[in-house]
Scaffold this motif. Structure first.
Motif, PDB file in Angstrom:
ATOM      1  N   GLY A 194       0.589  -1.077  -0.151  1.00 31.60           N
ATOM      2  CA  GLY A 194       0.216  -0.073  -0.130  1.00 31.60           C
ATOM      3  C   GLY A 194       1.233   1.385   0.192  1.00 31.60           C
ATOM      4  O   GLY A 194       0.344   2.284   0.054  1.00 31.60           O
ATOM      5  N   LYS A 196       3.267   2.997  -2.429  1.00 35.91           N
ATOM      6  CA  LYS A 196       2.832   3.281  -3.287  1.00 35.91           C
ATOM      7  C   LYS A 196       1.441   3.895  -3.516  1.00 35.91           C
ATOM      8  O   LYS A 196       1.995   5.023  -3.860  1.00 35.91           O
ATOM      9  N   ASN A 197       0.463   3.310  -3.172  1.00 42.11           N
ATOM     10  CA  ASN A 197      -0.744   3.787  -3.795  1.00 42.11           C
ATOM     11  C   ASN A 197      -0.763   5.348  -2.407  1.00 42.11           C
ATOM     12  O   ASN A 197      -1.604   6.300  -2.552  1.00 42.11           O
ATOM     13  N   GLN A 200       1.359   8.493  -3.070  1.00 42.82           N
ATOM     14  CA  GLN A 200       0.510   9.142  -4.926  1.00 42.82           C
ATOM     15  C   GLN A 200      -0.255   9.564  -4.099  1.00 42.82           C
ATOM     16  O   GLN A 200      -0.702  11.089  -4.619  1.00 42.82           O
ATOM     17  N   ALA A 201      -0.998   9.649  -3.465  1.00 38.75           N
ATOM     18  CA  ALA A 201      -1.750  10.320  -2.825  1.00 38.75           C
ATOM     19  C   ALA A 201      -1.645  11.316  -2.204  1.00 38.75           C
ATOM     20  O   ALA A 201      -2.137  12.642  -2.081  1.00 38.75           O
ATOM     21  N   THR A 347      -2.533  -4.155  -0.801  1.00 36.53           N
ATOM     22  CA  THR A 347      -2.197  -2.500  -0.134  1.00 36.53           C
ATOM     23  C   THR A 347      -2.168  -2.671   1.639  1.00 36.53           C
ATOM     24  O   THR A 347      -1.974  -1.534   2.247  1.00 36.53           O
ATOM     25  N   SER A 494      -6.420   8.253  -5.512  1.00 33.34           N
ATOM     26  CA  SER A 494      -5.529   6.811  -5.475  1.00 33.34           C
ATOM     27  C   SER A 494      -5.878   6.481  -4.521  1.00 33.34           C
ATOM     28  O   SER A 494      -5.854   4.828  -3.969  1.00 33.34           O
ATOM     29  N   LEU A 495      -6.211   6.666  -2.891  1.00 34.49           N
ATOM     30  CA  LEU A 495      -6.852   6.207  -1.614  1.00 34.49           C
ATOM     31  C   LEU A 495      -8.460   6.342  -2.307  1.00 34.49           C
ATOM     32  O   LEU A 495      -9.336   5.339  -1.911  1.00 34.49           O
ATOM     33  N   LYS A 498     -10.092   5.622  -6.306  1.00 36.60           N
ATOM     34  CA  LYS A 498     -10.123   4.125  -6.337  1.00 36.60           C
ATOM     35  C   LYS A 498      -9.675   2.676  -5.524  1.00 36.60           C
ATOM     36  O   LYS A 498      -9.959   1.654  -5.929  1.00 36.60           O
ATOM     37  N   LEU A 499      -9.152   2.975  -4.681  1.00 39.17           N
ATOM     38  CA  LEU A 499      -9.340   2.034  -3.260  1.00 39.17           C
ATOM     39  C   LEU A 499     -10.357   2.369  -2.223  1.00 39.17           C
ATOM     40  O   LEU A 499     -10.858   1.862  -1.197  1.00 39.17           O
TER      41      LEU A 499
END
Ligand code: FAD
Length: 603
Positions: A194, A196-197, A200-201, A347, A494-495, A498-499
């Motif tokens: 998790g 990388k995500n 990015q966020a 993640t 990103s979080l 997307k998640l």
């Protein structure tokens, strides 16, 4: 129930191994009369004490004794993932707790917040989460201003960070900020689902990903940990293990120091300690150095007649030196935001999925894999609130531990919060999740440590007085920190998108309306937690200032031959986890002592 059962088994195992350690040394090394005279006696073989003992004994002319109440670091402490199983074990943890926190809303329990403190060589650095953070340069400039001693300014202490570091972290800026010659190895976090995500966020939210140990500015960083090939680098493993054969350094384990002796001129002459049920006395020809940590250093000074007169008299101790010992207590009070549910299990660290025979092989053959994880932590961050004094004042640690059977129960066990976390997590078992730990990096509230009575084995009274500052600024700052996490997780692409990141609501605060300031305040108090970073009970400062217990050379004011060298001397807490700053204090303190004896020899 299963978790409690597992804990009983672990605790029995820990107890058994510790008993073996005790037997291996406990009865064999009581010092004989001749051996009772040392140049330096260091009390407490913890984070700072190991540094001081190692550096002072570099001079073969110095006979150094290190007295430690606990034993050797427990085998479970070496493996990062299992270190936290030692919290609350009587042979590894002093098992302190605060007085009841009446402004905390515990769903159950006695409102006493546990304050784990490592009781073994390495001290807290043998049970902590190994997060490597130096702090903000202005934290050290603040110390230099308070003491009027430029030796503590960042420009002057930075070299000690380089002296301690063996840096192999994620950032490629060695020459300017890091070094690879020191004893404390720093590695990037090796198991970080998790990450990388998250990073990015971070960028989408407007923050930078940067090396927070270069020159701390707002931003986030992948976690950097004090590990070598995945093995914990406590101050014991870094500083003492390599020099165990040094003839002029004697280490006595299971030696609980109960009193500092001062002569009629208030010169420290030695200490008493209890070992194997027997009280012994050792003399220090040059100095006694107290490195027993924020709680026990204050306790030991008080037990020895150094502290506020009125308090000492109230517990039947004759006051010798009037000083504000115990009064400047500070801590990184913390809010635990989570679980934050995510819709992709890749993640998250999912223990039942990730821990296998392969993880054992990865750990022992390559020093990698989930066993190197400090309980799922993956990243740190710092931000400034609208009222910060010109440098970041909020500290974040992000964990990526998914919700598994027993994870809520484990959190309840660490914090003694009844079934609060169990209830929050139970509906989400098997789902990916992150947790954000948000702390006040520069709190304004001040607490106090006092003696319960004059028995050296009684636990002192700890009242951290969280959120007690005039004007309620600490709570307002914490709410801003909470809002940053909501933005980072729920509003980022990103979080959030997307998640599907979703912070689980605390049912007892729902009446305030989720994401209102009243809700945040309720959530922050349900319950009040901390990052385990108490400091400041024997604060360094100018002689005569209201908070000063030691001067800028760490000498206890009004005495001779007595210093305190550990986290307790911080006049103000760093906007960073406190282990690396404590090592720095050990390095600076040892140099101050060494230079004062070189000067004396030259006179
Ligand atoms: C659970 C936990 C997690 C943490 N996580 C992190 C982290 O990830 N990163 C970070 O930077 N910081 C972390 N910290 C904080 C950091 O570890 C401490 O601030 C730092 O190690 C304190 O060092 P110290 O030398 O002041 O005290 P300690 O390391 O506590 O050393 C004191 C030593 O003195 C001994 N002692 C005490 N009294 C006596 C006595 N009377 N006689 C003889 N010996 C005595 C103790 O047994 C101990 O060994 C954490 C702390 C804890 C408890």
């Amino acid at each position: 129930m299963a978790i409690r059962g597992m804990k009983t088994v672990t605790h029995s195992f820990v107890g058994l191994l510790q008993w073996g350690d005790y037997l291996s040394e406990g009865f064999t090394q009581t010092p004989d009369a001749d051996a009772n005279h040392y140049d330096f006696v260091v009390v407490g073989g913890g984070s700072a004490g190991c540094v001081v003992a190692a550096r002072l004994s570099e001079n073969p002319m110095h006979r150094v004794l290190l007295l430690e109440a606990g034993g050797n670091p427990h085998p479970l402490s070496i493996v990062p993932l299992t270190g936290s199983l030692l919290h609350n074990h009587p042979s590894a943890d002093w098992q302190y707790a605060t007085v009841p926190l009446n402004n905390s809303q515990f769903p159950l329990g006695d409102r006493k917040l546990p304050w784990p403190r490592g009781k073994m060589l390495g001290g807290c650095s043998s049970i902590n989460y190994m997060v490597y953070m130096r702090g903000n340069p202005k934290d050290y400039d603040e110390w230099a201003n308070k003491t009027c001693d430029p030796r503590w300014s960042y420009t002057n202490v930075e070299k000690y960070f380089k002296k301690m570091e063996d840096y192999h972290g994620s950032f490629n800026n060695h020459e300017n900020f890091h070094s690879t010659n020191g004893p404390v190895t720093v590695e990037p976090i090796k198991y970080a689902p998790g990450l990388k995500n998250l990073l990015q966020a971070v960028k989408e939210t407007g923050y930078r990903v940067r090396d927070l140990n270069a020159y701390q500015k707002e931003g986030f960083s992948p976690l950097e940990v004090m590990q070598k090939r995945g093995r914990r680098m406590s101050s014991y493993t870094s500083y003492i293990e390599p020099i165990l054969k040094r003839k002029n350094l004697k280490i006595l384990r299971y030696a609980h120091v109960t009193k500092i002796h001062l002569d009629s001129k208030l010169k420290a002459t030695g200490v008493s300690f209890v070992r194997n049920g027997r009280t012994s006395y050792v003399t220090a020809k040059k100095e006694v150095i107290i490195s027993a940590g924020t709680i026990n250093s204050a306790q030991l000074l008080l037990l020895s007649g150094i502290g506020p007169q009125e308090h000492l008299r109230s517990v039947g101790i004759k006051p010798l030196v009037e000083l504000p010992v115990g009064k400047n207590l500070q801590d990184h009070v913390m809010s635990h935001i989570g679980p934050i549910i995510l819709n992709d299990t890749s993640t998250s660290f999912m223990p039942f999925r990730d821990l296998s025979l392969k993880s054992l092989v990865d750990y022992y053959s390559r020093g990698s894999g989930p066993l190197t994880s400090p309980m799922g932590m993956i990243s740190v961050g710092v931000t400034s609130t609208s009222t910060s004094a010109g440098w970041p004042n909020i500290l974040y640690i992000i964990g990526s531990m998914g919700v598994t059977y027993g994870s809520g129960e484990m959190a309840d066990d660490v914090y003694r919060t009844g079934n609060h976390f169990t209830q929050l997590s139970n509906t989400f078992i098997g789902q990916a999740a992150h947790t954000a730990f948000v702390a006040l990096g520069k709190p304004k509230s001040r607490g106090i440590i006092e003696l319960r009575d004059k028995n050296p084995f009684s636990k002192p009274l700890i009242d951290p007085k969280y959120y007690s500052d005039e004007g309620n600024q600490d709570m307002l700052d914490m709410i801003e920190g909470y809002e940053t996490i909501v933005k980072l997780y729920e509003k980022s692409d990103s979080l959030g998108r997307k998640l599907g990141a979703r912070i689980v609501e605390i049912p007892s605060c729902a009446k305030y309306g989720f994401k209102t300031k009243a809700y945040y305040e309720c959530a922050i108090r349900t319950p009040i937690l901390h990052m385990f970073h108490p400091v400041g009970s024997c604060a360094m400062g100018k002689i005569g200032d209201a908070d000063s217990v030691v001067d800028s050379q760490l000498r206890v004011i009004g005495t001779k031959g007595l210093r305190v060298i550990d986290a307790s001397i911080m006049p103000t807490i760093t906007n960073a986890n406190t282990y690396a700053p404590t090592i720095l204090i050990g390095e600076v303190g040892a140099d101050l002592i060494k230079s004062s004896y070189v000067r004396n020899l030259m006179k």
